[in-house]
Design a protein around this motif. Structure first.
Motif, PDB file in Angstrom:
ATOM      1  N   ALA A 131       0.838  -1.213   0.000  1.00 57.87           N
ATOM      2  CA  ALA A 131       0.000   0.000   0.000  1.00 57.87           C
ATOM      3  C   ALA A 131       0.866   1.254   0.000  1.00 57.87           C
ATOM      4  O   ALA A 131       0.566   2.224  -0.712  1.00 57.87           O
ATOM      5  N   ASP A 132       1.944   1.243   0.764  1.00 55.78           N
ATOM      6  CA  ASP A 132       2.857   2.397   0.790  1.00 55.78           C
ATOM      7  C   ASP A 132       3.504   2.623  -0.572  1.00 55.78           C
ATOM      8  O   ASP A 132       3.646   3.761  -1.023  1.00 55.78           O
ATOM      9  N   LYS A 151     -10.103 -10.386   6.851  1.00 52.21           N
ATOM     10  CA  LYS A 151     -11.055 -10.291   7.971  1.00 52.21           C
ATOM     11  C   LYS A 151     -11.815  -8.972   8.015  1.00 52.21           C
ATOM     12  O   LYS A 151     -12.288  -8.567   9.044  1.00 52.21           O
ATOM     13  N   GLY A 152     -11.879  -8.273   6.924  1.00 48.29           N
ATOM     14  CA  GLY A 152     -12.642  -7.030   6.876  1.00 48.29           C
ATOM     15  C   GLY A 152     -11.761  -5.798   6.799  1.00 48.29           C
ATOM     16  O   GLY A 152     -10.575  -5.846   7.096  1.00 48.29           O
ATOM     17  N   LEU A 159      -4.371  -5.689   8.128  1.00 46.48           N
ATOM     18  CA  LEU A 159      -4.024  -5.952   6.734  1.00 46.48           C
ATOM     19  C   LEU A 159      -4.991  -5.248   5.788  1.00 46.48           C
ATOM     20  O   LEU A 159      -4.591  -4.652   4.798  1.00 46.48           O
ATOM     21  N   GLY A 160      -6.284  -5.321   6.103  1.00 46.89           N
ATOM     22  CA  GLY A 160      -7.297  -4.697   5.247  1.00 46.89           C
ATOM     23  C   GLY A 160      -7.193  -3.194   5.208  1.00 46.89           C
ATOM     24  O   GLY A 160      -7.337  -2.571   4.154  1.00 46.89           O
ATOM     25  N   ARG A 161      -6.925  -2.587   6.341  1.00 43.41           N
ATOM     26  CA  ARG A 161      -6.840  -1.133   6.443  1.00 43.41           C
ATOM     27  C   ARG A 161      -5.760  -0.562   5.522  1.00 43.41           C
ATOM     28  O   ARG A 161      -5.942   0.492   4.912  1.00 43.41           O
ATOM     29  N   GLU A 168      -7.028   2.287   1.818  1.00 40.74           N
ATOM     30  CA  GLU A 168      -6.618   3.647   1.466  1.00 40.74           C
ATOM     31  C   GLU A 168      -6.234   3.788  -0.001  1.00 40.74           C
ATOM     32  O   GLU A 168      -6.336   4.872  -0.561  1.00 40.74           O
ATOM     33  N   GLN A 169      -5.788   2.720  -0.631  1.00 36.57           N
ATOM     34  CA  GLN A 169      -5.378   2.772  -2.033  1.00 36.57           C
ATOM     35  C   GLN A 169      -6.402   2.142  -2.986  1.00 36.57           C
ATOM     36  O   GLN A 169      -6.273   2.281  -4.195  1.00 36.57           O
TER      37      GLN A 169
END
Length: 171
Positions: A114-115, A139-140, A145-147, A151-152
């Motif tokens: 993501a970064d 897991k949502g 991991l999901g968060r 963002e991207q």
């Protein structure tokens, strides 16, 4: 060696739905052919000039062994290069920015990925397709991991989720 004609009916259904849809979740048991079907869809989208590159986010063993080896089994996927993006952050970045069609990244490197994606311009080929193999691992969107990916996610043109376990353990 297997040919396109060896793909099962369920795999053809997956290919059709993924080809037509930018947000698709595939739920099919282990060994059902999700990887081969998804690689075939990626191959077809690249062949037709619709998409250029794909990133696969998968459990570590799946990212390092299953995805990179699958193309060797299929005649129509012989020219598709799947790169195992593992190692130190610097090694992973070099691999991700190098030659390849599909880049397999461990799900535990989701924050790193993501970064990296955050630094890319909106029209970058690596923002074309994101495949999340074993979607239930996230897991949502509130999970760590999901968060990282949420963002991207609005910048990624196509996101497909694959799972053989459509609900978390203990549910």
């Amino acid at each position: 060696m297997l040919t396109f004609k060896d793909l099962r009916l369920a795999q053809h259904d997956i290919i059709d739905r993924q080809y037509e849809g930018d947000a698709v979740q595939v739920v099919l048991g282990m060994g059902g052919g999700k990887t081969a079907a998804t690689l075939t869809t990626i191959f077809e989208l690249r062949r037709d000039g619709i998409r250029r590159k794909a990133i696969v986010l998968a459990p570590p063993m799946v990212a390092t062994s299953v995805w990179p080896r699958e193309c060797a089994k299929w005649v129509h996927l012989q020219d598709t290069k799947v790169v195992d993006v593992s190692g130190t952050p610097q090694q992973r970045l070099k691999l991700l920015m190098g030659e390849g069609d599909v880049f397999a990244v461990s799900i535990y490197n989701a924050k790193w990925l993501a970064d990296v994606l955050a630094t890319l311009p909106d029209n970058h080929p690596l923002l074309d397709i994101l495949v999340i193999d074993e979607l239930s691992k996230l897991k949502g969107p509130r999970s760590k991991l999901g968060r990282a990916l949420v963002e991207q996610s609005h910048r990624i043109k196509t996101i497909w989720g694959l799972t053989g376990t459509p609900r978390p353990n203990g549910f």
